[in-house]
Design a protein around this motif. Sequence first.
Motif, mmCIF file in Angstrom:
data_model
loop_
_atom_site.group_PDB
_atom_site.id
_atom_site.type_symbol
_atom_site.label_atom_id
_atom_site.label_comp_id
_atom_site.label_asym_id
_atom_site.label_seq_id
_atom_site.Cartn_x
_atom_site.Cartn_y
_atom_site.Cartn_z
ATOM 1 N N TRP A 87 0.860 -1.189 0.000
ATOM 2 C CA TRP A 87 0.000 0.000 0.000
ATOM 3 C C TRP A 87 0.894 1.236 0.000
ATOM 4 O O TRP A 87 1.514 1.551 1.015
ATOM 5 N N SER A 88 0.964 1.926 -1.122
ATOM 6 C CA SER A 88 1.751 3.156 -1.184
ATOM 7 C C SER A 88 0.851 4.320 -0.794
ATOM 8 O O SER A 88 -0.353 4.159 -0.624
ATOM 9 N N GLY A 89 1.441 5.508 -0.677
ATOM 10 C CA GLY A 89 0.640 6.710 -0.399
ATOM 11 C C GLY A 89 0.154 6.761 1.030
ATOM 12 O O GLY A 89 0.603 6.005 1.888
ATOM 13 N N LYS A 90 -0.766 7.657 1.264
ATOM 14 C CA LYS A 90 -1.257 7.904 2.623
ATOM 15 C C LYS A 90 -2.771 8.098 2.554
ATOM 16 O O LYS A 90 -3.274 8.690 1.602
ATOM 17 N N LEU A 91 -3.489 7.611 3.555
ATOM 18 C CA LEU A 91 -4.956 7.712 3.538
ATOM 19 C C LEU A 91 -5.432 9.162 3.650
ATOM 20 O O LEU A 91 -4.857 9.956 4.381
ATOM 21 N N VAL B 146 2.884 -4.240 3.452
ATOM 22 C CA VAL B 146 4.012 -3.301 3.531
ATOM 23 C C VAL B 146 3.656 -1.990 2.820
ATOM 24 O O VAL B 146 2.602 -1.878 2.188
ATOM 25 N N GLY B 147 4.565 -1.020 2.933
ATOM 26 C CA GLY B 147 4.411 0.245 2.228
ATOM 27 C C GLY B 147 3.992 1.371 3.155
ATOM 28 O O GLY B 147 3.574 1.142 4.296
ATOM 29 N N SER B 148 4.091 2.595 2.640
ATOM 30 C CA SER B 148 3.826 3.775 3.469
ATOM 31 C C SER B 148 2.378 3.828 3.953
ATOM 32 O O SER B 148 2.097 4.355 5.030
ATOM 33 N N GLY B 149 1.463 3.254 3.175
ATOM 34 C CA GLY B 149 0.055 3.227 3.581
ATOM 35 C C GLY B 149 -0.132 2.466 4.887
ATOM 36 O O GLY B 149 -1.072 2.709 5.637
ATOM 37 N N ILE B 150 0.784 1.534 5.163
ATOM 38 C CA ILE B 150 0.738 0.746 6.396
ATOM 39 C C ILE B 150 1.632 1.387 7.457
ATOM 40 O O ILE B 150 1.221 1.604 8.599
ATOM 41 N N SER B 151 2.862 1.731 7.074
ATOM 42 C CA SER B 151 3.816 2.206 8.087
ATOM 43 C C SER B 151 3.412 3.563 8.674
ATOM 44 O O SER B 151 3.813 3.906 9.776
ATOM 45 N N GLU B 152 2.593 4.315 7.945
ATOM 46 C CA GLU B 152 2.112 5.604 8.461
ATOM 47 C C GLU B 152 1.015 5.423 9.525
ATOM 48 O O GLU B 152 0.642 6.369 10.198
ATOM 49 N N LEU B 153 0.478 4.203 9.613
ATOM 50 C CA LEU B 153 -0.651 3.988 10.523
ATOM 51 C C LEU B 153 -0.202 3.741 11.957
ATOM 52 O O LEU B 153 0.809 3.071 12.188
#
Lengths: 419, 167
Positions: A164-168, A198-205
């Motif tokens: 998941w790239s990007g951010k919600l 993986v990815g920023s969409g997950i790590s930002e959470l």
Amino acid sequence: MGMTMSEKIVARSAGLTQVEAGQIVMAKVDKAMMDDLLGPRVEIAEQMERMGAKIWDVNKVVIISDHYTPPANAAQADIVKFTREWAKEKGVENYYEYIGPCHQIMIEKGHALPGEVIVGTDSHSCSYGAVGSFATGIGSTEMLGVLMMGEIWLKVPETIRVEWSGKLNAGVMAKDISLRTIKQIGHAGATYQTVEYVGSGISELPMDERICIANMAVEMGAKAGLMEYDEETAAYLRSIGVEKEFTRISSDPDARYSSVLQFDASALVPQIACPHEVDNVFDVTDVKSKIDQAYVGSCTGGRYTDLKMAAQILKGHKVASGVRLLVSPASSSVYERCLREGILGDLAAAGAIILPATCGACLGLHSGTIGEGEVCISSTNRNFIGRMGSKKSFVYLGSPAAAAASAITGQITDPREFL
Amino acid sequence: MSLIEGKVWKYGDNINTDIISPAIYMERSVAEAAKYTMSPIDETFGTEYKPGDIFVAERNLGSGSSRETAPLVLKELGVKTIVAKSYARIFYRNCINVGILTIECAETDKIHKDDIIAIDYEKGIITNKTRGEQYTAQQIPPHIAKLVNLGGLIPYLEHWQEEHAAK
Ligand code: SF4
């Protein structure tokens, strides 16, 4: 050849340096979790007694009464009593009751740790993948085997890598990532596999949102749902009093996957799973239905971020007349924090009914079951036929934000309208 | 004996464990709860199923909850053999552990309710006597065959216990 996260964890627990998907290994179990519904009272207690068997290591066993707490009738009360007494008799000190769904408690109390192999008598045990445990649900007889031997045979799963790239965007939540992924993979598309997120969409959470995603891996048939150990994991574990540093486990660049899927979190809109399957998923804007009940709760959608979001949506609004909004925090500590921060007050002011931390309505046992022809939008994880009550009722799954917005209008509503 | 013959009860895709064993009956004994097996979609199963009948479904049988009450109520009613196109993993393991034989066959859409089928699970052949057809079934992996031959996980554990005590 490189290994995936799940291959690395399974290899360690099997005492091997290298394993490959498809291989059958005997894995040593780090923790075994039992609940009241499917724990000691189903086969386990009786067979152990008959065989004169002993628990291999009581310190590795955790028992949590959550489905039948607080009991709705004498039969449920007897089950909780039995579970409590059995834990005591066997010397299992890690026993909890009345404080919320088992998976939240396992994580919150520091029983699920990075790199561990954990089995539980509940299918959503895969939740612990959010903190980097290889965790999976097993049946009661299988648990009996684990309790005696301290190990279990596992087929090393293949891995589906979900990036998941990007951010919600505002009003879109972890639950929407979960549902969108399930829509793509299908309700049996990950059977016997690990899903690695993986990815920023997950790590930002934050951690509490990550748990919502790992929790629903089993809705694709997956054995485990895994996330990488990172700063957020470390910070979360410190916040609950786990001081130890863990090795960061991630998949090798040349690890083999059964498939790799890519999604963009910034393009995601709120998702709804329509009756009666979890992969029957649509954009919220394409779903029309009146509702009788909205439910915010469970080990999927009842954590701090969930309740805070629901309160934010409801602020200055009222629950529509003829509709009830039920809120069950995922644990008593979530309850206490939300009370302290005024979130429960805001929810109650809008007309929400605040319930204790329990499984209750999530599986139609008590505290909010629905009747014939009734429709509920729920932040839980299953919309199976009859799951929340009558077999002639309808459950739509959505984020806590979508449930709150729908409670205001009395029909399934895009939460972004209330931001 | 690797030959099983019986009358078919037939269901489709995604029969989850909430359908097989609804949560509201789980506080009762297995014998009581068994009367409500499959009740969300078929109220006759729990009362009219006869031991020896064969439970046939299509894709993803037993998805959802890990509740072992699902195979236990089936076993209580006398289900010894299940045939499906595919299984959810926890249910599959639970069936083997309680001693129900789970057979995979890609052609279960050709099997209908009340058909009489004969299963040779060693050879992996299913004969539909009602329709005069034959289907291929997957052979059972060796580590699972070992458990099934012993009669499930409990006899296996008893065996383990004896060996363990001997050490
Ligand atoms: S809250 Fe719902 S999904 Fe979670 S453990 Fe309880 S019944 Fe299962």
